[in-house]
Every structure is written in structure tokens, then in C-alpha cells.
Design a protein around this motif. Structure first.
Motif, PDB file in Angstrom:
ATOM      1  N   MET A  31       0.848  -1.201   0.000  1.00 12.11           N
ATOM      2  CA  MET A  31       0.000   0.000   0.000  1.00 12.11           C
ATOM      3  C   MET A  31       0.887   1.256   0.000  1.00 12.11           C
ATOM      4  N   MET A  32       0.565   2.203  -0.876  1.00  8.71           N
ATOM      5  CA  MET A  32       1.362   3.419  -0.990  1.00  8.71           C
ATOM      6  C   MET A  32       1.167   4.308   0.223  1.00  8.71           C
ATOM      7  N   LYS A  33       2.257   4.836   0.763  1.00 12.30           N
ATOM      8  CA  LYS A  33       2.184   5.711   1.923  1.00 12.30           C
ATOM      9  C   LYS A  33       1.647   7.086   1.522  1.00 12.30           C
ATOM     10  N   LYS A  34       0.837   7.660   2.427  1.00 11.37           N
ATOM     11  CA  LYS A  34       0.229   8.956   2.163  1.00 11.37           C
ATOM     12  C   LYS A  34       0.997  10.052   2.902  1.00 11.37           C
ATOM     13  N   ILE A  35       1.384  11.084   2.156  1.00  9.43           N
ATOM     14  CA  ILE A  35       2.155  12.189   2.718  1.00  9.43           C
ATOM     15  C   ILE A  35       1.372  13.482   2.547  1.00  9.43           C
ATOM     16  N   LEU A  36       1.118  14.161   3.656  1.00 11.95           N
ATOM     17  CA  LEU A  36       0.422  15.445   3.615  1.00 11.95           C
ATOM     18  C   LEU A  36       1.422  16.541   3.246  1.00 11.95           C
ATOM     19  N   VAL A  37       1.146  17.285   2.172  1.00 12.73           N
ATOM     20  CA  VAL A  37       2.010  18.376   1.716  1.00 12.73           C
ATOM     21  C   VAL A  37       1.265  19.683   1.926  1.00 12.73           C
ATOM     22  N   ALA A  38       1.808  20.541   2.803  1.00  9.55           N
ATOM     23  CA  ALA A  38       1.065  21.726   3.247  1.00  9.55           C
ATOM     24  C   ALA A  38       1.877  23.007   3.105  1.00  9.55           C
ATOM     25  N   PRO A  39       1.752  23.711   1.975  1.00  8.91           N
ATOM     26  CA  PRO A  39       2.463  24.986   1.807  1.00  8.91           C
ATOM     27  C   PRO A  39       1.705  26.165   2.408  1.00  8.91           C
ATOM     28  N   LEU A  40       2.457  27.146   2.872  1.00  9.46           N
ATOM     29  CA  LEU A  40       1.889  28.396   3.358  1.00  9.46           C
ATOM     30  C   LEU A  40       1.290  29.172   2.195  1.00  9.46           C
ATOM     31  N   ASN A  41       0.159  29.808   2.434  1.00  9.34           N
ATOM     32  CA  ASN A  41      -0.457  30.675   1.423  1.00  9.34           C
ATOM     33  C   ASN A  41       0.018  32.105   1.654  1.00  9.34           C
ATOM     34  N   TRP A  42       1.208  32.422   1.110  1.00  6.40           N
ATOM     35  CA  TRP A  42       1.791  33.773   1.232  1.00  6.40           C
ATOM     36  C   TRP A  42       2.330  34.088  -0.154  1.00  6.40           C
ATOM     37  N   GLY A  43       1.520  34.760  -0.985  1.00  5.98           N
ATOM     38  CA  GLY A  43       1.834  34.758  -2.403  1.00  5.98           C
ATOM     39  C   GLY A  43       1.584  33.331  -2.896  1.00  5.98           C
ATOM     40  N   ILE A  44       2.275  32.928  -3.956  1.00  8.78           N
ATOM     41  CA  ILE A  44       2.109  31.553  -4.426  1.00  8.78           C
ATOM     42  C   ILE A  44       3.446  30.800  -4.468  1.00  8.78           C
ATOM     43  N   GLY A  45       4.517  31.450  -3.956  1.00  9.29           N
ATOM     44  CA  GLY A  45       5.843  30.862  -4.032  1.00  9.29           C
ATOM     45  C   GLY A  45       5.979  29.541  -3.294  1.00  9.29           C
ATOM     46  N   HIS A  46       5.401  29.454  -2.090  1.00 11.73           N
ATOM     47  CA  HIS A  46       5.502  28.224  -1.314  1.00 11.73           C
ATOM     48  C   HIS A  46       4.776  27.085  -2.027  1.00 11.73           C
ATOM     49  N   ALA A  47       3.656  27.402  -2.663  1.00  8.86           N
ATOM     50  CA  ALA A  47       2.906  26.378  -3.393  1.00  8.86           C
ATOM     51  C   ALA A  47       3.658  25.921  -4.641  1.00  8.86           C
ATOM     52  N   THR A  48       4.247  26.861  -5.373  1.00  9.00           N
ATOM     53  CA  THR A  48       4.907  26.474  -6.621  1.00  9.00           C
ATOM     54  C   THR A  48       6.130  25.602  -6.364  1.00  9.00           C
ATOM     55  N   ARG A  49       6.879  25.866  -5.291  1.00 12.92           N
ATOM     56  CA  ARG A  49       8.032  25.009  -5.051  1.00 12.92           C
ATOM     57  C   ARG A  49       7.617  23.640  -4.512  1.00 12.92           C
TER      58      ARG A  49
END
Length: 349
Positions: free
Chosen positions: A1-19
Motif C-alpha cells: 500500500m502506498m504511503k500517504k504524505i500530507l504536503v502543506a504549503p503556506l499561502n503567502w503569495g504563491i511561491g511556497h505552493a509552486t516550489r
């Protein structure tokens, strides 16, 4: 079974999300199942990039900016009660998520409330030291106390010189933090493209400063005698495009379109946000930086690259069309990128 990883970027501009796009793709290629958790534009962007992945809305930080960058550190200080309240809400949300889903690990990008003592939790940040003027020592110490709550700290930069983050992402003295250097993170790839635009404007960051810079650049660039691609950095449900002669305006671009646009542009005008710096360094572009007023980090990076004769810069107030002539005497950004050992990196989970 594939392990599930929560990925949580800060919403401050969109830089944290894009990286985090790079991190999510690495997880998918390593047979993990990423679950996206964020809010606002950051969440919307990642939902557009990964429509088939599960996503969760987290409590919004909603830091407010003033029109003048002066005394920004004091403005943020006055919002400390709200920030602490949001951290508490984040922790509560994470406890609920862990109770209702089988999560095997957490990767937080600058969300200090997103961690758990029961499963491996790491945080991505290029700010081991937080620059805040006269309060730099105290803000850095406070930041490092928060980082200690995570099992590992992943820094998106090179460990040794030459590097991109300078003293932001590197300690001058030995630290007890378990730190790993990933190399710079960029979702974009360098390609050989015919030059379609003489100038590309790439806006990002929180309001009202994003709009203030947009208005100033639109006013200045009406006298520019070349082709201009203007990307506002406003994440909306649908992409829009308007054309006025050689002036093309988009509200936003997803990764594929943005990669082609930057590769097809001769020069980029943008903020000196760290994610943008990483993108331009990977694509080897000439640029002009206009840091967000009052953001010490962006001001430091802009001044650093100007001092290194890589990228010229000036304040938002001082910018004029004539400033673009400075680009001709600067080298531009260009770094060698390589993917880290993903098996070793994700071995934590």
C-alpha cells in the motif's frame, strides 16, 4: 500500500505552493500518495496542477499589508495574536486530519502549526535566519525554536558556496537543527526557445503591494518599445488573456505555460521572492528585481544579487523605465541543478 504524505504549503503569495509542485512530483515518482493541504491561492494553484489528488482546506493566515512598506515589522507584530490563533487552529485541523485519514508523514512548507509528534514531520524553509531589521536576532531565535518541533528541516538551496539564499539559509555557527539541503527547488525546466517577448513581467505576492506594483508597471511600460508579456499572478477559476498591440496580459499561468513563457522571454521584471529567484537561476535568465516594500528577505536578496553583479534592482518607489538599461551590465542568474537522492530523502517516511 502506498504511503500517504500530507504536503502543506503556506499561502503567502504563491511561491511556497509552486516550489511544492516539485516535492509533489518527487513523491509521485517515488510511489507515495501526496495529499494537498493549504488555503486560498496556494490551494487553488495546486488543485489546478494536480486535479486528481485529494486536497484539504486549512485555516487561513490572512496577514494584512499596508500600502506603505515602512514599519512592516511593527505591522506584523500587531497581528501576532491573530497569527498565534491561526497556529492553534492549524494544530487542531491536523489532529482532525490524522484521526480521519491514514497519514504516514507530513511535509510542511513554512506552516509552523502543521506537524505531529506521532508521525515524521519535516518543514521546508530557506529562512533559518529571519531578517527583521533591528529585531533580526530575536526573530531568528524564535524561528529556530519553531523549527525544532520538526524532525528535519529541508532547505531548498545548496549547502556550500555558491548558493542563492546567503545568510538566510545558512548558519555561521553550528546548529542542533537536523538540516538537509535539497538544492534549489524549481518546477520549471530550461528549454531552447525562440525569443517571443522582449520583456516579461511576473507578479506575485500579497495585496495591496501586488496591485500597487501592477499599476506602476502598467503606467511605466506604456512607453516601452518592445513586446511585453504581463502575468498578473492573480489565481482565478479561469485563465484570461487580453491583447493590446505588443502588450499581452494574463491573469495567471500554470507551470507548463509559464515555463515556455519565461524561456521565450529576453528579460524578466519581478519580485525578488526566493521561489522566483530559484526559477530564474534554473532557467538562466536576465532579470530586474523590485522587492516588496518592507519585506526584509526580498530586500536582502535583491541587494545581494545586485552587489554580486548578477541582477540589478531598485525599490518600488524608485522604479522607472530607464532603470532597465542597467540589465546590460549584469551577468544574470544561472545555476546547475540536480535532483537529490529521493530514496534517502524520503526514507524518513
Amino acid at each position: 500500500m502506498m504511503k500517504k504524505i500530507l504536503v502543506a504549503p503556506l499561502n503567502w503569495g504563491i511561491g511556497h505552493a509552486t516550489r511544492c509542485i516539485t516535492i509533489i512530483n518527487w513523491l509521485l515518482n517515488s510511489n507515495f500518495t501526496p495529499i494537498i493541504a493549504s488555503d486560498g491561492d496556494a490551494l487553488l494553484l495546486l488543485q489546478k496542477e494536480f486535479p486528481n489528488l485529494e486536497s484539504i482546506t486549512l485555516p487561513a493566515l490572512n496577514i494584512t499589508y499596508q500600502k506603505k512598506g515602512k514599519h512592516l515589522d511593527f505591522k506584523l507584530f500587531t497581528q501576532l495574536p491573530h497569527i498565534l490563533k491561526t497556529l492553534k487552529a492549524e494544530k487542531k485541523a491536523i489532529k482532525h486530519i490524522l484521526k480521519t485519514r491514514e497519514i504516514d508523514g507530513i511535509i510542511s512548507d513554512c506552516r509552523f502549526g502543521v506537524y505531529s509528534k506521532t508521525i515524521p514531520s519535516v518543514i521546508i524553509t530557506h529562512q533559518l535566519n529571519v531578517l527583521s531589521g533591528n529585531a533580526t536576532y530575536f526573530s531568528s531565535r524564535l524561528n529556530q525554536l519553531q523549527l525544532k518541533k520538526f524532525k528535519e528541516v529541508w532547505v531548498p538551496d545548496f549547502k556550500n558556496n555558491p548558493n542563492l539564499s546567503g545568510r538566510l539559509g545558512h548558519f555561521t555557527k553550528k546548529s542542533k537543527l537536523k538540516t538537509k539541503y535539497l538544492g534549489p527547488l524549481s518546477r520549471l525546466n530550461k528549454t531552447e526557445n525562440k525569443t517571443e517577448y522582449d520583456l516579461m513581467v511576473l507578479l506575485s505576492g500579497p495585496e495591496p503591494q501586488r496591485s500597487l506594483l501592477e499599476n506602476k508597471l502598467v503606467k511605466e511600460l506604456q512607453y516601452y518599445k518592445g513586446s511585453v508579456l504581463f502575468v498578473k499572478g492573480i489565481i482565478e477559476t479561469e485563465q484570461t488573456k487580453t491583447t493590446n498591440g505588443a502588450f499581452i496580459v494574463y491573469n495567471f499561468m500554470t507551470s507548463e505555460a509559464l515555463e515556455k513563457a519565461i524561456n521565450s522571454s529576453k528579460t524578466i521584471i519581478c519580485r525578488s521572492g526566493y521561489t522566483t529567484v530559484m526559477d530564474l537561476a534554473k532557467l538562466g535568465k536576465n532579470a530586474f528585481f523590485i522587492p516588496t516594500p518592507g519585506q526584509y528577505e526580498q530586500e536582502y536578496l535583491a541587494q545581494r544579487f545586485t552587489a554580486l553583479k548578477l541582477v540589478p534592482s531598485c525599490s518600488q518607489k524608485e522604479f522607472s523605465l530607464n532603470k532597465l538599461k542597467d540589465i546590460e551590465t549584469f551577468k544574470g542568474l544561472n545555476m546547475e541543478y540536480s535532483t537529490p537522492d529521493l530514496k534517502a530523502l524520503f526514507g524518513l517516511f
